[in-house]
Every structure is written in C-alpha cells, then in structure tokens.
Design a protein around this motif. Structure first.
Motif, mmCIF file in Angstrom:
data_model
loop_
_atom_site.group_PDB
_atom_site.id
_atom_site.type_symbol
_atom_site.label_atom_id
_atom_site.label_comp_id
_atom_site.label_asym_id
_atom_site.label_seq_id
_atom_site.Cartn_x
_atom_site.Cartn_y
_atom_site.Cartn_z
ATOM 1 N N MET A 82 0.829 -1.218 0.000
ATOM 2 C CA MET A 82 0.000 0.000 0.000
ATOM 3 C C MET A 82 0.863 1.267 0.000
ATOM 4 S SD MET A 82 -3.028 -0.651 -0.657
ATOM 5 C CE MET A 82 -3.809 0.933 -0.389
ATOM 6 N N LYS A 83 2.069 1.166 -0.538
ATOM 7 C CA LYS A 83 2.940 2.328 -0.693
ATOM 8 C C LYS A 83 2.406 3.193 -1.830
ATOM 9 C CE LYS A 83 7.726 3.625 -1.634
ATOM 10 N NZ LYS A 83 9.049 3.125 -2.032
ATOM 11 N N HIS A 84 2.240 4.470 -1.560
ATOM 12 C CA HIS A 84 1.756 5.448 -2.533
ATOM 13 C C HIS A 84 2.909 5.787 -3.467
ATOM 14 C CE1 HIS A 84 0.004 9.777 -3.140
ATOM 15 N NE2 HIS A 84 -0.277 8.996 -4.164
ATOM 16 N N ILE A 85 2.738 5.526 -4.779
ATOM 17 C CA ILE A 85 3.829 5.789 -5.734
ATOM 18 C C ILE A 85 3.487 6.861 -6.758
ATOM 19 C CG2 ILE A 85 4.846 3.491 -5.469
ATOM 20 C CD1 ILE A 85 3.574 2.849 -8.287
ATOM 21 N N GLY A 86 2.239 7.288 -6.807
ATOM 22 C CA GLY A 86 1.867 8.304 -7.788
ATOM 23 C C GLY A 86 0.368 8.515 -7.822
ATOM 24 N N ASN A 87 -0.064 9.250 -8.830
ATOM 25 C CA ASN A 87 -1.481 9.573 -9.002
ATOM 26 C C ASN A 87 -1.860 9.468 -10.464
ATOM 27 O OD1 ASN A 87 -1.511 10.353 -6.289
ATOM 28 N ND2 ASN A 87 -1.172 12.505 -6.793
ATOM 29 N N LEU A 109 -1.214 11.482 -15.592
ATOM 30 C CA LEU A 109 -0.636 10.727 -14.490
ATOM 31 C C LEU A 109 0.726 11.242 -14.087
ATOM 32 C CD1 LEU A 109 1.018 7.404 -15.314
ATOM 33 C CD2 LEU A 109 0.157 8.782 -17.160
ATOM 34 N N MET A 110 1.117 10.823 -12.883
ATOM 35 C CA MET A 110 2.427 11.137 -12.333
ATOM 36 C C MET A 110 2.865 9.949 -11.493
ATOM 37 S SD MET A 110 3.381 13.754 -9.223
ATOM 38 C CE MET A 110 2.339 12.831 -8.116
ATOM 39 N N ILE A 111 4.038 9.413 -11.799
ATOM 40 C CA ILE A 111 4.672 8.449 -10.904
ATOM 41 C C ILE A 111 5.711 9.268 -10.146
ATOM 42 C CG2 ILE A 111 6.014 6.327 -10.673
ATOM 43 C CD1 ILE A 111 3.192 5.826 -11.752
ATOM 44 N N GLY A 112 5.427 9.555 -8.889
ATOM 45 C CA GLY A 112 6.285 10.423 -8.094
ATOM 46 C C GLY A 112 7.435 9.700 -7.426
ATOM 47 N N ASP A 113 7.238 8.444 -7.088
ATOM 48 C CA ASP A 113 8.273 7.653 -6.428
ATOM 49 C C ASP A 113 9.270 7.188 -7.483
ATOM 50 O OD1 ASP A 113 9.771 5.491 -5.350
ATOM 51 O OD2 ASP A 113 8.190 5.094 -3.892
ATOM 52 N N LYS A 114 10.471 7.754 -7.454
ATOM 53 C CA LYS A 114 11.470 7.440 -8.481
ATOM 54 C C LYS A 114 11.867 5.970 -8.482
ATOM 55 C CE LYS A 114 13.320 12.080 -8.173
ATOM 56 N NZ LYS A 114 14.473 12.896 -7.751
ATOM 57 N N GLY A 115 11.736 5.300 -7.343
ATOM 58 C CA GLY A 115 12.019 3.874 -7.275
ATOM 59 C C GLY A 115 11.023 3.037 -8.064
ATOM 60 N N ALA A 116 9.890 3.644 -8.438
ATOM 61 C CA ALA A 116 8.857 2.947 -9.198
ATOM 62 C C ALA A 116 8.936 3.253 -10.693
ATOM 63 C CB ALA A 116 7.478 3.320 -8.656
ATOM 64 N N TRP A 117 9.885 4.086 -11.094
ATOM 65 C CA TRP A 117 10.028 4.436 -12.509
ATOM 66 C C TRP A 117 10.547 3.239 -13.304
ATOM 67 C CZ3 TRP A 117 12.701 9.931 -12.666
ATOM 68 C CH2 TRP A 117 11.834 10.881 -12.119
ATOM 69 N N ALA A 148 3.053 2.877 -14.686
ATOM 70 C CA ALA A 148 2.277 3.923 -15.370
ATOM 71 C C ALA A 148 1.344 3.291 -16.397
ATOM 72 C CB ALA A 148 3.211 4.935 -16.030
ATOM 73 N N GLY A 149 1.858 2.379 -17.205
ATOM 74 C CA GLY A 149 1.025 1.712 -18.206
ATOM 75 C C GLY A 149 -0.104 0.923 -17.579
ATOM 76 N N GLN A 150 0.187 0.237 -16.464
ATOM 77 C CA GLN A 150 -0.858 -0.515 -15.771
ATOM 78 C C GLN A 150 -1.956 0.419 -15.271
ATOM 79 O OE1 GLN A 150 0.231 -3.507 -12.786
ATOM 80 N NE2 GLN A 150 2.318 -3.462 -13.633
ATOM 81 N N ALA A 151 -1.555 1.533 -14.667
ATOM 82 C CA ALA A 151 -2.537 2.485 -14.142
ATOM 83 C C ALA A 151 -3.378 3.090 -15.265
ATOM 84 C CB ALA A 151 -1.832 3.580 -13.335
ATOM 85 N N VAL A 152 -2.736 3.430 -16.384
ATOM 86 C CA VAL A 152 -3.480 3.970 -17.531
ATOM 87 C C VAL A 152 -4.501 2.945 -18.014
ATOM 88 C CG1 VAL A 152 -3.294 4.663 -19.964
ATOM 89 C CG2 VAL A 152 -1.695 5.592 -18.281
ATOM 90 N N SER A 153 -4.084 1.709 -18.134
ATOM 91 C CA SER A 153 -4.984 0.652 -18.599
ATOM 92 C C SER A 153 -6.155 0.456 -17.630
ATOM 93 C CB SER A 153 -4.197 -0.652 -18.766
ATOM 94 O OG SER A 153 -5.027 -1.647 -19.305
ATOM 95 N N MET A 154 -5.873 0.468 -16.331
ATOM 96 C CA MET A 154 -6.926 0.275 -15.332
ATOM 97 C C MET A 154 -7.961 1.398 -15.377
ATOM 98 S SD MET A 154 -4.392 -0.948 -12.262
ATOM 99 C CE MET A 154 -5.605 -1.074 -10.933
ATOM 100 N N VAL A 155 -7.495 2.637 -15.458
ATOM 101 C CA VAL A 155 -8.421 3.777 -15.477
ATOM 102 C C VAL A 155 -9.183 3.836 -16.800
ATOM 103 C CG1 VAL A 155 -8.510 6.301 -15.495
ATOM 104 C CG2 VAL A 155 -7.233 5.118 -13.725
ATOM 105 N N THR A 156 -8.508 3.488 -17.888
ATOM 106 C CA THR A 156 -9.177 3.470 -19.194
ATOM 107 C C THR A 156 -10.279 2.412 -19.194
ATOM 108 O OG1 THR A 156 -7.140 4.240 -20.262
ATOM 109 C CG2 THR A 156 -8.805 3.248 -21.685
ATOM 110 N N HIS A 157 -9.984 1.241 -18.679
ATOM 111 C CA HIS A 157 -10.988 0.174 -18.576
ATOM 112 C C HIS A 157 -12.177 0.647 -17.740
ATOM 113 C CE1 HIS A 157 -12.781 -3.528 -16.900
ATOM 114 N NE2 HIS A 157 -12.523 -4.018 -18.102
ATOM 115 N N PHE A 158 -11.900 1.261 -16.603
ATOM 116 C CA PHE A 158 -12.952 1.800 -15.740
ATOM 117 C C PHE A 158 -13.808 2.821 -16.499
ATOM 118 C CE2 PHE A 158 -13.943 5.505 -12.978
ATOM 119 C CZ PHE A 158 -14.966 4.944 -12.224
ATOM 120 N N GLY A 159 -13.169 3.734 -17.204
ATOM 121 C CA GLY A 159 -13.905 4.770 -17.929
ATOM 122 C C GLY A 159 -14.803 4.217 -19.021
#
Length: 186
Positions: free
Chosen positions: A76-81, A98-106, A111-122
């Motif tokens: 549950m570590k917050h890595i971006g929005n 989107l923004m991946i703020g946690d550089k360790g998550a770059w 980012a692609g997973q989050a885009v896909s998840m939100v696009t599917h939701f929309g």
C-alpha cells in the motif's frame, strides 16, 4: 454519473480515491522535485500542504474528475497519481493524466498498468467512448505507457510548451473503445 469512488485492483496495483490522509510530506516533495514535475503543469506553482489539499478536495467534490492514488498492492505504498477528468458529459470523453512520483517505481510498467486500469474503468463503468492525453515530446516513457494501453498518436503540437530545453512539442494521444478492446484480442 455515480459519485461513489471506486477502488481498482490489478495484480500489482490498487488505485483508490486520493484523500487528505494521502497528502504526506513525501507526496508534496514529489510535486516540488524538478525530476518528477518537469512534465507537469503544476510545476509552475510551489506546492505545499494547503495547495495539494485544495486540489484533492476540488477533485473529491467534482462529479467530472476522479483522482486516484496509485498504490503498490503488497505494501500500500503510494507511488503516484492518475486523474480521469475533466469528463465531457456532452460528448462522452475524458482527459487522463498521471504522475509516478516515487522514483524507485520508474521504469517498472506501473504507469502503463494504471493507464490501462483507469481506461478500462472509464469505458466499462462510466460508458465513455474516448480518452485523450498529452505528453511532452521527450517524455518517451509516458508516451509508451499510453501506447501500451491502446492510445494512438493523434497529433503533435510543435514548440507548444516551455521546458528546460527551451520550447518543446506535445504529443496528443487518444484511445477509443475499439483501440482498447483490440489489445485484449491480441
């Protein structure tokens, strides 16, 4: 349109509505970190707890925006929005950013997973028919994240924004339901 905030899950990520408790010093630091914010329009204003909480509150109160925090499923570590909106209710499309703020998550595909998840939701929950996004010319990682989710280049705005390199262009990306569904058929 429902005002209930969904929780979206994948094997690695959880996307949930960003709340005041998520506005931590670490999150505020991301917004003021040149490496993180150099492709964000919010970089022109110094961010503090007040400005970030005001933004979160405005998104919470809007029926035309969904502001999701991107969290790692296991910790549950917050890595971006990722933000869906504004939603154009007359034409059934929305912007996504989107923004991946946690550089360790770059560079890990989050980012692609989050885009896909939100696009599917929309497409599936909100019945949208199109998404639009923009990314700076040299932000190849962001462009690839959108393309992996079915987004296609719809245009290139030359010398559109100021950057540390002087002026640079912006890719305009779009995704239709048919583009997104074609990925599932591959």
């Amino acid at each position: 349109m429902s005002t209930t905030s969904p929780i979206l899950k994948s094997d690695e990520l959880i996307l949930k509505e960003l709340t005041f408790s998520d506005v931590t010093p670490k999150y505020i630091d991301w917004l003021n970190d040149f490496e993180v914010n150099k492709c964000l329009e919010s970089r022109f204003i110094h961010q503090d707890e007040h400005t970030v909480k005001a933004f979160v509150e405005a998104c919470q109160q809007s029926e035309l925006h969904f502001l999701f925090g991107i969290f790692l499923q296991d910790s549950m570590k917050h890595i971006g929005n990722i933000k869906l909106g504004p939603i154009n209710i007359h034409h059934n499309y929305a912007e996504i950013g989107l923004m991946i703020g946690d550089k360790g998550a770059w560079g890990k595909g989050f980012a692609g997973q989050a885009v896909s998840m939100v696009t599917h939701f929309g497409f599936n929950q909100l019945q949208l028919v199109k998404f639009s996004a923009g990314c700076y010319e040299y932000n190849i990682g962001s462009k690839k994240a959108f393309e992996k989710s079915g987004y296609q280049v719809e245009g290139f705005l030359r010398d559109h924004v100021k950057s540390t390199n002087g002026r640079e262009g912006v890719w305009r990306m779009g995704c239709l339901v048919s583009d997104f569904n074609a990925l599932k058929d591959k």
